[in-house]
Motif scaffolding. Structure first.
Motif: not given
Ligand SMILES: *[C@@H]1O[C@H](CO)[C@@H](O)[C@H](O)[C@H]1NC(C)=O
Ligand SMILES: *[C@@H]1O[C@H](CO)[C@@H](O)[C@H](O)[C@H]1NC(C)=O
Ligand SMILES: *[C@@H]1O[C@H](CO)[C@@H](O)[C@H](O)[C@H]1NC(C)=O
Ligand SMILES: *[C@@H]1O[C@H](CO)[C@@H](O)[C@H](O)[C@H]1NC(C)=O
Ligand SMILES: *[C@@H]1O[C@H](CO)[C@@H](O)[C@H](O)[C@H]1NC(C)=O
Ligand SMILES: *[C@@H]1O[C@H](CO)[C@@H](O)[C@H](O)[C@H]1NC(C)=O
Length: 611
Positions: A220-222, A242-246
């Motif tokens: 899910v990043k970005g 959020a931790k996965s930088n979504a």
């Protein structure tokens, strides 16, 4: 002033421009069709059919306030409000006594909408074994006609007032995919404002399925994560994404389930706010299918303007806005209730009330200033006296709301006005934007003979003032000694104290301070601002006159004040106590000791002698 021929020299500080002395307010002239009704205008008569008969509104006959609510299932905010027993409970168990609600629907499905709304309310009324309040239910009027079929002035007001911000407009998610000709547009409800940053960018995000979001997901990043509502809390989902930088999180409701208000629970709310936006939508089959087939799906976010969903008519028959509902609950359904009649009797006054109301440059809330400001009224009746320019009253302005109206009993300060000519000055900070303040001085007689002959205040001594709330705050106070005038039958301590500013502990606005008036160091009269900083401290002051539904963080408790509220004087009977007293102001029971940016206390305190 005993003849009510008291000259008022009103020095205006900034845009505070208008006062009345014992005059009853004139109504604005009645407007006629084509309607262009504004807040403050008298509401014209109307009559609508309801599920139980008819609701007839006749100006002058209808003594209560009337809230008009127009539902539409196109708004996820309203869908959530009407689907949650908690949100509706506030309507059936918390509707102010003097208020009625007219419930309408904006859509063609009005007949079935209002039946459904009524059912939802009955269900909520008896939720968790509560007793149905028959009186409240009799003040809820369900009209099965669509707003567009009403044939009266109500639609004109709903459409023309419009609104923006919370509880208003249609918040939507727009899905696009290269395989579709048209975008799919659905309603959305953003997560509650206080536990994450809710702002969606103006851009198009790619959408990535992340299952139930109960574990981090690198893919899910970005992107915006597409997450089901099952398995774990909203907080956990958003935190994982959020931790996965979504870039954001879209939670979809289970099939047939309503959209819910995404908020944190318990200890989750203590954590630092999460820095991604999140919203909830219904499960959209075409989106789910495209993702399943591995097609690219993008999502963007928009708000389509809508009619206003809430307007009201106050107890004086004037139209009024309802302000912001910060999140979907009927707890925000409240009205400014003060209803005053003007008195101007002759004789010996023993009561003085300050009747203050606040409005904005135009009749719309949108013209009201941002922020809360302290407004102080000073009076000087004898330029040569040390009693000149003492504080007669204090208020805090409402944040972007024009409906405040407050009555403050300042009878003990009557001796300050012991002259035929007095000048009054209203002060606020120079950077405050303009609002319009109206002040009535209401003199009256209570003939209160509870204690034999009525006691009248005749002498006032000024005591301590506040100042910078730092480590030296208490060093500037010396014991105050006084002699009791021979004729005094009663002595009273009268103090108006508020905390402002923000050091590292949130002092004095959002920290718990206590103010001790100590007699011979062994007996204290203490004023403590115990709700300062609490999440709903000021919300609970609405029944005492705080303006509901302001913008900004009006909900939180503060140091002795609330946005849109008078500062109520603190009064203590001092009769028989020592004639020496000392003041100290403490933070959590100790001397304040901020490391930087100290806050400050604004205090006026007096001893009042009665005979
Ligand atoms: C409102 O809309 C949702 C889907 O958007 C639907 O599931 C629900 O049944 C509707 N409720 C009413 C009262 O129409
Ligand atoms: C979809 O979103 C991605 C990522 O933001 C963007 O680069 C792309 O241009 C978008 N595509 C469309 C068709 O809007
Ligand atoms: C998220 O971004 C941070 C900062 O750029 C980076 O240190 C971290 O490894 C990223 N996490 C994931 C799961 O990509
Ligand atoms: C108080 O007494 C005066 C004189 O007797 C009378 O005129 C007045 O109406 C009384 N006020 C109230 C509030 O009863
Ligand atoms: C009358 O005086 C008593 C004692 O001072 C007080 O408690 C009471 O509230 C007063 N009543 C009114 C109507 O002001
Ligand atoms: C009164 O307040 C002072 C702080 O000003 C405190 O030290 C003292 O213990 C208090 N006394 C009582 C009896 O509460």
């Amino acid at each position: 002033f005993f003849n009510c021929k008291f000259k008022l020299y009103f020095k205006t500080a900034f845009a505070i421009s208008h006062y009345e002395l014992c005059l009853c307010k004139n109504r604005n002239p009645v407007k006629v069709a084509p309607y262009s009704l504004d807040p403050g205008d008298p509401a014209p008569a109307f009559s609508v059919p309801t599920l139980d008969g008819r609701l007839q509104y006749e100006p002058g006959m209808f003594r209560d306030s009337l809230i008009i609510h127009a539902f539409t299932n196109r708004s996820a905010f309203l869908e959530t409000m009407w689907s949650s027993a908690e949100a509706l409970g506030a309507l059936v168990h918390g509707l102010p006594e003097s208020a009625h609600v007219l419930l309408l629907s904006l859509d063609e499905s009005a007949p079935s909408d209002v039946l459904w709304m009524k059912e939802q309310l009955y269900r909520a009324a008896t939720h968790r074994g509560s007793i149905m309040n028959k009186d409240t239910l009799s003040r809820l009027h369900f009209c099965p006609l669509s707003v567009f079929s009403l044939g009266n002035w109500i639609p004109a007001v709903l459409y023309s007032w419009g609104c923006s911000g919370h509880n208003c407009g249609l918040s939507q998610a727009v899905f696009t995919s290269s395989d579709w000709k048209m975008p799919v547009i659905v309603k959305r409800l953003d997560a509650r404002y206080d536990w994450l940053m809710e702002h969606w960018g103006q851009r198009s995000y790619s959408l990535v399925d992340a299952g139930d979001g109960c574990a981090p997901s690198p893919s899910v990043k970005g992107a915006v994560a597409w997450v089901s509502e099952e398995g774990c809390s909203f907080f956990t989902k958003v935190q994982n994404m959020a931790k996965s930088n979504a870039s954001g999180v879209l939670v979809y409701a289970g099939a047939g389930q309503p959209i819910r208000d995404m908020t944190c629970e318990g200890a989750e709310c203590e954590a630092a706010p999460l820095d991604v936006p999140a919203a909830m939508v219904h499960l959209e089959p075409s989106v789910a299918q495209a993702l399943r087939l591995g097609q690219t799906v993008n999502v963007s976010f928009q708000t389509t303007p809508s009619p206003n969903f809430f307007i009201s008519i106050d107890q004086q028959g004037a139209l009024a806005e309802m302000g912001w509902f910060l999140y979907p609950t009927f707890s925000f359904i409240d009205v400014n209730k003060l209803s005053v009649t003007c008195l101007c009797p002759t004789g010996v006054w023993d009561r003085l009330e300050l009747d203050v109301s606040l409005s904005c440059p135009s009749s719309r809330d949108a013209s009201c200033p941002q922020w809360d400001h302290t407004v102080q009224l000073f009076v000087c009746c004898d330029l040569l006296s040390e009693m000149c320019d003492l504080e007669l009253g204090r208020w805090i302005t409402a944040f972007r709301r024009g409906t405040g109206h407050w009555l403050t009993d300042v009878s003990p300060l009557l001796p300050l006005l012991d002259s035929s000519t007095c000048s009054f000055t209203m002060k606020t900070v120079p950077w405050a934007m303009p609002w319009i303040l109206s002040l009535n001085l209401r003199f009256s007689q209570t003939n209160n003979t509870t204690e034999g002959t009525p006691l009248l205040p005749f002498k006032i001594t000024s005591l301590f003032n506040g100042g910078t709330f730092d480590k030296d705050y208490n060093k500037r106070y010396q014991p105050f000694k006084f002699t009791l005038p021979v004729s005094a039958k009663k002595v009273e301590l009268y103090a108006v104290v508020t905390g402002h500013g923000s050091d590292e502990n949130g002092c004095g606005e959002f920290c718990v301070t206590s103010h001790h008036f100590t007699v011979n160091s062994n007996y204290n009269h203490t004023l403590t601002f115990s709700t300062a900083g609490s999440p709903l401290g000021c919300t609970l002051k609405v029944p005492e006159g705080a303006v509901p539904n302001e913008h900004g963080t009006w909900l939180y408790g503060r140091g002795g004040w609330c946005d849109g509220l008078q500062v109520t004087p603190w009064r203590v009977d001092w009769t028989g106590s020592s004639n020496s007293l000392l003041y100290r102001g403490l933070f959590e029971g100790r001397d304040p000791n901020p490391s930087a940016q100290p806050g400050y206390i604004i205090m006026s305190s007096f001893l009042i002698f009665y005979k």
